[in-house]
Design a protein around this motif. Structure first.
Motif, PDB file in Angstrom:
ATOM      1  N   LEU A 215       0.841  -0.943  -0.039  1.00 43.25           N
ATOM      2  CA  LEU A 215       0.439  -0.478  -0.111  1.00 43.25           C
ATOM      3  C   LEU A 215       0.896   1.382  -0.253  1.00 43.25           C
ATOM      4  N   ASP A 216       1.926   1.270   0.862  1.00 42.94           N
ATOM      5  CA  ASP A 216       2.600   2.502   0.677  1.00 42.94           C
ATOM      6  C   ASP A 216       3.771   2.411  -0.375  1.00 42.94           C
ATOM      7  N   ASN A 217       3.673   1.766  -1.608  1.00 41.77           N
ATOM      8  CA  ASN A 217       4.430   1.863  -2.440  1.00 41.77           C
ATOM      9  C   ASN A 217       3.382   2.209  -3.194  1.00 41.77           C
ATOM     10  N   GLY A 218       2.432   1.788  -3.420  1.00 46.45           N
ATOM     11  CA  GLY A 218       0.689   1.756  -4.483  1.00 46.45           C
ATOM     12  C   GLY A 218       0.025   1.302  -5.097  1.00 46.45           C
ATOM     13  N   ALA A 219       0.943  -0.499  -4.274  1.00 47.85           N
ATOM     14  CA  ALA A 219       0.536  -1.463  -5.064  1.00 47.85           C
ATOM     15  C   ALA A 219      -0.808  -1.872  -5.138  1.00 47.85           C
ATOM     16  N   TYR A 220      -2.154  -1.758  -5.159  1.00 45.27           N
ATOM     17  CA  TYR A 220      -3.197  -2.075  -4.354  1.00 45.27           C
ATOM     18  C   TYR A 220      -3.463  -4.271  -5.079  1.00 45.27           C
ATOM     19  N   ALA A 221      -2.788  -3.780  -6.442  1.00 44.60           N
ATOM     20  CA  ALA A 221      -2.887  -6.054  -6.977  1.00 44.60           C
ATOM     21  C   ALA A 221      -2.265  -5.970  -5.770  1.00 44.60           C
ATOM     22  N   ASP A 222      -0.812  -5.557  -5.819  1.00 43.54           N
ATOM     23  CA  ASP A 222      -0.254  -6.793  -4.433  1.00 43.54           C
ATOM     24  C   ASP A 222      -1.054  -6.957  -3.723  1.00 43.54           C
ATOM     25  N   ALA A 223      -1.038  -5.622  -3.100  1.00 45.26           N
ATOM     26  CA  ALA A 223      -1.613  -5.601  -1.422  1.00 45.26           C
ATOM     27  C   ALA A 223      -2.541  -6.241  -1.237  1.00 45.26           C
ATOM     28  N   LEU A 224      -3.651  -6.963  -1.925  1.00 43.05           N
ATOM     29  CA  LEU A 224      -5.093  -7.208  -2.338  1.00 43.05           C
ATOM     30  C   LEU A 224      -4.348  -8.822  -2.144  1.00 43.05           C
ATOM     31  N   ALA A 225      -3.808  -9.327  -3.327  1.00 43.66           N
ATOM     32  CA  ALA A 225      -3.054 -10.032  -3.463  1.00 43.66           C
ATOM     33  C   ALA A 225      -2.810 -10.885  -2.006  1.00 43.66           C
ATOM     34  N   ALA A 226      -1.976 -10.193  -1.235  1.00 44.39           N
ATOM     35  CA  ALA A 226      -1.005 -10.686   0.680  1.00 44.39           C
ATOM     36  C   ALA A 226      -2.690 -10.563   1.255  1.00 44.39           C
ATOM     37  N   CYS A 227      -3.347  -9.574   0.897  1.00 45.19           N
ATOM     38  CA  CYS A 227      -4.375  -9.683   1.807  1.00 45.19           C
ATOM     39  C   CYS A 227      -5.501 -10.586   1.360  1.00 45.19           C
ATOM     40  N   GLN A 228      -5.538 -11.506   0.961  1.00 49.58           N
ATOM     41  CA  GLN A 228      -6.163 -12.550   0.141  1.00 49.58           C
ATOM     42  C   GLN A 228      -5.838 -13.988   0.725  1.00 49.58           C
ATOM     43  N   ARG A 229      -3.913 -14.270   0.536  1.00 47.69           N
ATOM     44  CA  ARG A 229      -3.179 -14.974   1.568  1.00 47.69           C
ATOM     45  C   ARG A 229      -3.053 -14.999   3.147  1.00 47.69           C
ATOM     46  N   LEU A 230      -3.133 -13.965   3.922  1.00 47.17           N
ATOM     47  CA  LEU A 230      -3.303 -13.553   4.914  1.00 47.17           C
ATOM     48  C   LEU A 230      -4.714 -14.493   5.255  1.00 47.17           C
ATOM     49  N   ILE A 231      -5.955 -14.542   4.899  1.00 52.86           N
ATOM     50  CA  ILE A 231      -7.566 -14.724   4.894  1.00 52.86           C
ATOM     51  C   ILE A 231      -7.427 -15.935   5.352  1.00 52.86           C
ATOM     52  N   GLY A 232      -6.276 -16.934   4.356  1.00 52.35           N
ATOM     53  CA  GLY A 232      -6.057 -18.479   4.239  1.00 52.35           C
ATOM     54  C   GLY A 232      -5.831 -18.533   5.864  1.00 52.35           C
ATOM     55  N   GLN A 233      -5.215 -18.039   6.442  1.00 55.68           N
ATOM     56  CA  GLN A 233      -4.136 -18.405   7.836  1.00 55.68           C
ATOM     57  C   GLN A 233      -5.310 -18.622   9.037  1.00 55.68           C
ATOM     58  N   ASP A 234      -4.695 -19.033   9.784  1.00 56.50           N
ATOM     59  CA  ASP A 234      -5.279 -19.153  10.882  1.00 56.50           C
ATOM     60  C   ASP A 234      -4.624 -18.286  11.948  1.00 56.50           C
ATOM     61  N   SER A 235      -5.990 -17.207  11.755  1.00 54.59           N
ATOM     62  CA  SER A 235      -5.044 -15.962  12.063  1.00 54.59           C
ATOM     63  C   SER A 235      -5.904 -15.539  13.751  1.00 54.59           C
TER      64      SER A 235
END
Length: 634
Positions: A215-235
């Motif tokens: 997000l700091d780098n303005g890479a929203y698509a990459d941020a979205l992909a990272a977010c999706q990976r975190l959603i799949g974790q047991d956190s």
């Protein structure tokens, strides 16, 4: 139809628009939640027609360490590399905080006693932690400091910012909380309390580190992909991750997908931020009535959720409900009076409503709050002077002009603005010769700023003030040139067009103003259609050429975004061309300067990043936007 939820739940004090920076306070302001930002309700309430299926799977048990000691053990390898900045007027207080951080294993600790010292240090170093007292040595406060750091992008999203204070006054607590520091500690507190809050904040920052970085780098698509990976974790951050996801989708203009995310969250828990995101998604899909109803129900049920007031104000201004927009902003300002951005919005809307006393009061507060800040703006002076002149308070406008000259001594932009206001004051005082002399000097300075490539520092409002002064002194040709440029670059901005109409009406030339605006409108349509028609004929290169010409001639948001997208679409098909990419990045930079978080700007930036990566070209982060034009294809 959205039904109103019964009861008023005392939930978070506020929400920043950039929700990935935010942290929530539940119940007492001293109670901080570091796990899921959610609230379990004793009853299930639905929003008929807007609730979808729940989040897939169950909300899993939090694997977050239970105690501060466990958290510190988990973070032990990270802490020694962390750098902290302690901001406090008193050396003894800084020494105490230093000892507390040393006991945690923080590796490096710096000190600052004033906001100026803070700004100097954050420009030179990256800090992982900033602990700031509310009252600073130079008469400013932690809210102003945090606002400066955020607006100037001097701290990254991964930096933990905690405000420390003995203030318990409601409006001061709300004002600071609205900017969403990672926590808010009220004195006195123990070393254990500080360590517990800080450890939990650092743990959460670490969990979302990749999302923050993208997000700091303005890479929203990459941020979205990272977010999706975190959603799949047991956190323990399932809802936080969905909150990121929904907000990023809204930022990308993918509002229907964002709506689905928020509906799934709301099907499981009643969360104000999810209802806020849903309202934004509905607005993005032009479902304005549903968005307004959703926002109003949020204000009714969670009256301390200040972001909802701003949303409703913007929406109602968009649909022409200016009195209702002003009323929403003023209600928010009663709870958080120190937010200078909102005070400026109140001034703008009140001026359009011809509520000049309210506009003058609001602009005065902005000037007072930002006078000694790096965020001070010449428009803060001219806005106030303009309203004073509207009210017939020429003497007050002259005092503001004197203050402007004193505070911006030696600055061409400042002297230019002072001359414009001086001319308007002289015209109102019945001194046409003095008014003419001042406006002639202003025009010379305006040309000098243009020759130095600094014409963009002159705001549209100030440019229209210059046009007003030209019309008042009989220089219709100069006024026409200025207005044509402002109208062309802001042809979709209702407030700006209304301002143009008002200056022509005040000088008795209303028909001339209407004719000029109509002519500009026709030219904009013609410029746009030429490029679009070329693209439809399959002449991609011809379309790019026409759209670049349009953006050069009229650098408004629409043309800048269209030219950027056309250039990088062509590069995607034909191969990387450094010279053409440089022009595309310059257009992107100009668009970002107008509105960095516009969905069109974000989608154009995503296209640039994708094409650059395709050809192995280093991507320029948007935080380095000021050098975009110089680094393309290097």
């Amino acid at each position: 139809m959205i039904c109103r939820i019964s009861g008023r739940h005392r939930f978070p004090l506020t929400q920043r628009r950039n929700v990935w920076r935010g942290t929530w306070w539940q119940g007492s302001i001293k109670h901080h939640t570091t796990g899921d930002t959610s609230q379990t309700l004793s009853h299930q309430t639905s929003l008929p027609g807007l609730i979808a299926r729940p989040l897939s799977g169950k909300v899993k048990a939090m694997p977050i360490p239970d105690t501060t000691a466990d958290l510190l053990h988990t973070l032990r390898k990270d802490l020694s590399s962390k750098r902290a900045l302690l901001v406090d007027r008193y050396p003894n207080a800084r020494s105490s905080l230093r000892m507390m951080l040393s006991a945690m294993g923080i590796g490096s600790v710096d000190n600052a006693g004033t906001s100026a010292d803070v700004l100097r240090q954050v420009r030179a170093h990256h800090f992982d932690i900033i602990l700031s007292d509310y009252l600073l040595e130079d008469g400013r406060d932690g809210q102003q400091l945090l606002e400066e750091l955020r607006q100037q992008h001097l701290v990254s999203s991964s930096t933990v910012f905690i405000v420390i204070t003995s203030e318990r006054a409601y409006h001061k607590v709300v004002s600071v909380a609205e900017l969403a520091p990672d926590d808010y500690l009220i004195k006195p507190f123990t070393a254990n309390e500080l360590q517990a809050r800080l450890a939990r904040a650092l743990y959460k920052k670490r969990f979302f580190a990749q999302v923050y970085e993208h997000l700091d780098n303005g890479a929203y698509a990459d941020a979205l992909a990272a977010c999706q990976r975190l959603i799949g974790q047991d956190s323990g951050f399932l809802f936080d991750a969905h909150r990121f996801k929904g907000d990023i989708l809204n930022s990308l203009g993918r509002h229907a997908e964002a709506q689905s995310v928020y509906q799934q969250v709301l099907a499981q828990r009643l969360l104000p931020w999810a209802r806020m995101g849903l309202a934004i998604a509905l607005r993005g899909q032009q479902q304005l009535a549903a968005a307004e109803l959703c926002g109003q129900s949020l204000v009714d049920d969670f009256p301390e959720f200040i972001a909802a007031y701003d949303f409703l104000a913007e929406l109602r201004e968009e649909i022409g409900k200016l009195p209702e927009a002003q009323e929403m902003l003023q209600r928010a300002a009663l709870m958080s009076p120190n937010n200078s951005t909102r005070q400026r919005m109140i001034g703008d809307v009140a001026a359009r409503n011809n509520d000049l006393p309210t506009a003058e009061k609001a602009y005065g507060k902005v000037l007072e709050r930002r006078r000694n800040s790096s965020l001070r703006n010449i428009d803060d002076y001219t806005n106030l002077a303009r309203v004073m002149l509207e009210r017939g308070h020429t003497a007050g406008a002259k005092l503001v002009t004197e203050e402007l000259r004193r505070d911006w001594r030696g600055n061409k932009h400042g002297e230019f603005a002072a001359l414009v206001v001086e001319s308007l004051c002289a015209d109102q005082d019945g001194e046409p010769a003095k008014a003419r002399r001042a406006v002639e000097k202003a025009l010379v300075l305006h040309d000098a700023l243009k020759d130095e490539g600094r014409s963009r520092v002159v705001s549209e409002k100030l440019a229209l003030d210059l046009a007003h002064a030209c019309l008042a002194t009989g220089d219709q040709e100069s006024a026409r040139d200025i207005v044509r440029k402002v109208a062309a670059e802001n042809h979709e901005d209702r407030a700006m067009i209304a301002h143009v109409q008002s200056i022509y009406a005040k000088t008795g030339k209303e028909e001339d103003g209407q004719a000029l605006l109509a002519q500009v409108g026709r030219e904009i349509v013609e410029l746009n259609n030429r490029g679009v028609l070329a693209a439809r004929r399959g002449d991609v290169e011809g379309s790019v050429k026409l759209l670049m010409e349009a953006a050069e001639r009229v650098p408004n948001m629409q043309f800048l975004v269209n030219a950027t997208k056309a250039i990088f679409t062509l590069l995607d098909r034909k191969g990387w061309d450094p010279a053409l990419a440089k022009r595309g990045l310059r257009f992107l930079h100009l668009a970002q300067a107008r509105d960095m978080r516009s969905a069109g700007v974000i989608s154009a930036r995503e296209l640039y990043q994708r094409v650059a990566r395709k050809y192995g070209i280093a991507v320029v982060p948007f935080s380095a936007a000021q050098t975009l034009g110089d680094r393309a294809g290097a």
